[in-house]
Design a protein around this motif. Structure first.
Motif, PDB file in Angstrom:
ATOM      1  N   ARG A   5       0.883  -1.171   0.000  1.00 44.20           N
ATOM      2  CA  ARG A   5       0.000   0.000   0.000  1.00 44.20           C
ATOM      3  C   ARG A   5       0.920   1.219   0.000  1.00 44.20           C
ATOM      4  O   ARG A   5       1.710   1.410   0.919  1.00 44.20           O
ATOM      5  CB  ARG A   5      -0.915   0.019   1.209  1.00 44.20           C
ATOM      6  CG  ARG A   5      -1.849   1.239   1.204  1.00 44.20           C
ATOM      7  CD  ARG A   5      -2.788   1.254   2.396  1.00 44.20           C
ATOM      8  NE  ARG A   5      -3.660   0.102   2.365  1.00 44.20           N
ATOM      9  CZ  ARG A   5      -3.999  -0.618   3.437  1.00 44.20           C
ATOM     10  NH1 ARG A   5      -3.518  -0.315   4.630  1.00 44.20           N
ATOM     11  NH2 ARG A   5      -4.806  -1.650   3.335  1.00 44.20           N
ATOM     12  N   ARG A  13      -2.352   3.900  -3.448  1.00 45.26           N
ATOM     13  CA  ARG A  13      -2.426   2.814  -4.421  1.00 45.26           C
ATOM     14  C   ARG A  13      -2.075   1.541  -3.676  1.00 45.26           C
ATOM     15  O   ARG A  13      -1.150   1.526  -2.851  1.00 45.26           O
ATOM     16  CB  ARG A  13      -1.386   2.950  -5.525  1.00 45.26           C
ATOM     17  CG  ARG A  13      -1.527   3.914  -6.667  1.00 45.26           C
ATOM     18  CD  ARG A  13      -2.719   3.904  -7.528  1.00 45.26           C
ATOM     19  NE  ARG A  13      -3.042   2.897  -8.477  1.00 45.26           N
ATOM     20  CZ  ARG A  13      -2.793   2.928  -9.771  1.00 45.26           C
ATOM     21  NH1 ARG A  13      -2.079   3.881 -10.287  1.00 45.26           N
ATOM     22  NH2 ARG A  13      -3.249   1.998 -10.563  1.00 45.26           N
ATOM     23  N   THR A  14      -2.778   0.485  -3.968  1.00 46.08           N
ATOM     24  CA  THR A  14      -2.454  -0.815  -3.394  1.00 46.08           C
ATOM     25  C   THR A  14      -2.184  -1.767  -4.541  1.00 46.08           C
ATOM     26  O   THR A  14      -3.012  -1.910  -5.444  1.00 46.08           O
ATOM     27  CB  THR A  14      -3.613  -1.345  -2.528  1.00 46.08           C
ATOM     28  OG1 THR A  14      -3.867  -0.394  -1.481  1.00 46.08           O
ATOM     29  CG2 THR A  14      -3.256  -2.686  -1.909  1.00 46.08           C
ATOM     30  N   TRP A  58       1.713  -0.453 -12.938  1.00 42.48           N
ATOM     31  CA  TRP A  58       0.771   0.567 -12.524  1.00 42.48           C
ATOM     32  C   TRP A  58       1.360   1.907 -12.971  1.00 42.48           C
ATOM     33  O   TRP A  58       2.586   2.062 -13.044  1.00 42.48           O
ATOM     34  CB  TRP A  58       0.570   0.538 -11.012  1.00 42.48           C
ATOM     35  CG  TRP A  58      -0.241  -0.644 -10.554  1.00 42.48           C
ATOM     36  CD1 TRP A  58      -1.580  -0.663 -10.312  1.00 42.48           C
ATOM     37  CD2 TRP A  58       0.224  -1.972 -10.275  1.00 42.48           C
ATOM     38  NE1 TRP A  58      -1.976  -1.922  -9.913  1.00 42.48           N
ATOM     39  CE2 TRP A  58      -0.882  -2.752  -9.881  1.00 42.48           C
ATOM     40  CE3 TRP A  58       1.478  -2.600 -10.331  1.00 42.48           C
ATOM     41  CZ2 TRP A  58      -0.800  -4.085  -9.541  1.00 42.48           C
ATOM     42  CZ3 TRP A  58       1.576  -3.938  -9.996  1.00 42.48           C
ATOM     43  CH2 TRP A  58       0.450  -4.668  -9.610  1.00 42.48           C
ATOM     44  N   GLY A  79      -5.914  -5.615  -4.537  1.00 43.63           N
ATOM     45  CA  GLY A  79      -5.211  -4.420  -4.961  1.00 43.63           C
ATOM     46  C   GLY A  79      -5.919  -3.710  -6.096  1.00 43.63           C
ATOM     47  O   GLY A  79      -6.899  -4.209  -6.663  1.00 43.63           O
ATOM     48  N   ASP A  80      -5.414  -2.525  -6.420  1.00 45.34           N
ATOM     49  CA  ASP A  80      -5.908  -1.791  -7.587  1.00 45.34           C
ATOM     50  C   ASP A  80      -5.504  -2.568  -8.836  1.00 45.34           C
ATOM     51  O   ASP A  80      -4.403  -3.134  -8.892  1.00 45.34           O
ATOM     52  CB  ASP A  80      -5.286  -0.395  -7.634  1.00 45.34           C
ATOM     53  CG  ASP A  80      -5.644   0.447  -6.418  1.00 45.34           C
ATOM     54  OD1 ASP A  80      -6.784   0.311  -5.927  1.00 45.34           O
ATOM     55  OD2 ASP A  80      -4.795   1.220  -5.954  1.00 45.34           O
ATOM     56  N   ASP A  83      -2.388  -1.113 -14.623  1.00 47.28           N
ATOM     57  CA  ASP A  83      -2.691  -0.319 -15.815  1.00 47.28           C
ATOM     58  C   ASP A  83      -2.197  -1.003 -17.080  1.00 47.28           C
ATOM     59  O   ASP A  83      -2.655  -0.687 -18.177  1.00 47.28           O
ATOM     60  CB  ASP A  83      -2.069   1.073 -15.675  1.00 47.28           C
ATOM     61  CG  ASP A  83      -2.693   1.825 -14.505  1.00 47.28           C
ATOM     62  OD1 ASP A  83      -3.907   2.058 -14.545  1.00 47.28           O
ATOM     63  OD2 ASP A  83      -1.972   2.153 -13.545  1.00 47.28           O
TER      64      ASP A  83
END
Length: 117
Positions: A5, A13-14, A58, A79-80, A83
């Motif tokens: 995290r 962001r995680t 990410w 988590g997020d 990307d």
């Protein structure tokens, strides 16, 4: 599974994996480098998912002077989403091609690539 995290300027962001692998948070500060004279400070978050043999990315966070970053190692969380997800085979192939192009250039050769390469 472990997760990271990351908090900076109140944004969080995680990053986490669903299976075993690698997670990383890398802070880079560049000032007047020979290959890139522009000054830049950023943090990249990435990982390698062993189950899918994929590299996860990410979006980078641009850093400013005085920024403080807190990184917590946590467990068992979602988590997020990354990307970008790139298969390691593609990354390795890109690296081989780049090396061959550089070697050909050093030797004064011309490389002609087929369309779509």
């Amino acid at each position: 599974m472990k997760a990271l995290r990351v908090t900076c300027r109140g944004q969080q962001r995680t990053i986490a994996l669903e299976s075993q692998g690698v997670l990383s948070a890398i802070v880079t500060c560049v000032e007047g480098c020979k290959h890139d004279p522009a000054e830049k400070n950023d943090m990249s978050l990435g990982g390698l998912d062993n189950r899918t043999n994929s590299h996860l990315e990410w979006n980078k966070l641009d850093l400013e002077l005085g920024d403080q970053i807190v990184i917590e190692v946590i467990e068992n969380c979602v988590g997020d989403p990354p990307d970008a997800i790139r298969p390691m085979d593609d990354i390795l192939l890109e690296g081989r091609k780049r090396s061959l192009r550089e070697e050909a250039k050093a030797l004064g050769w011309t490389v002609v690539e087929s369309e779509g390469e």
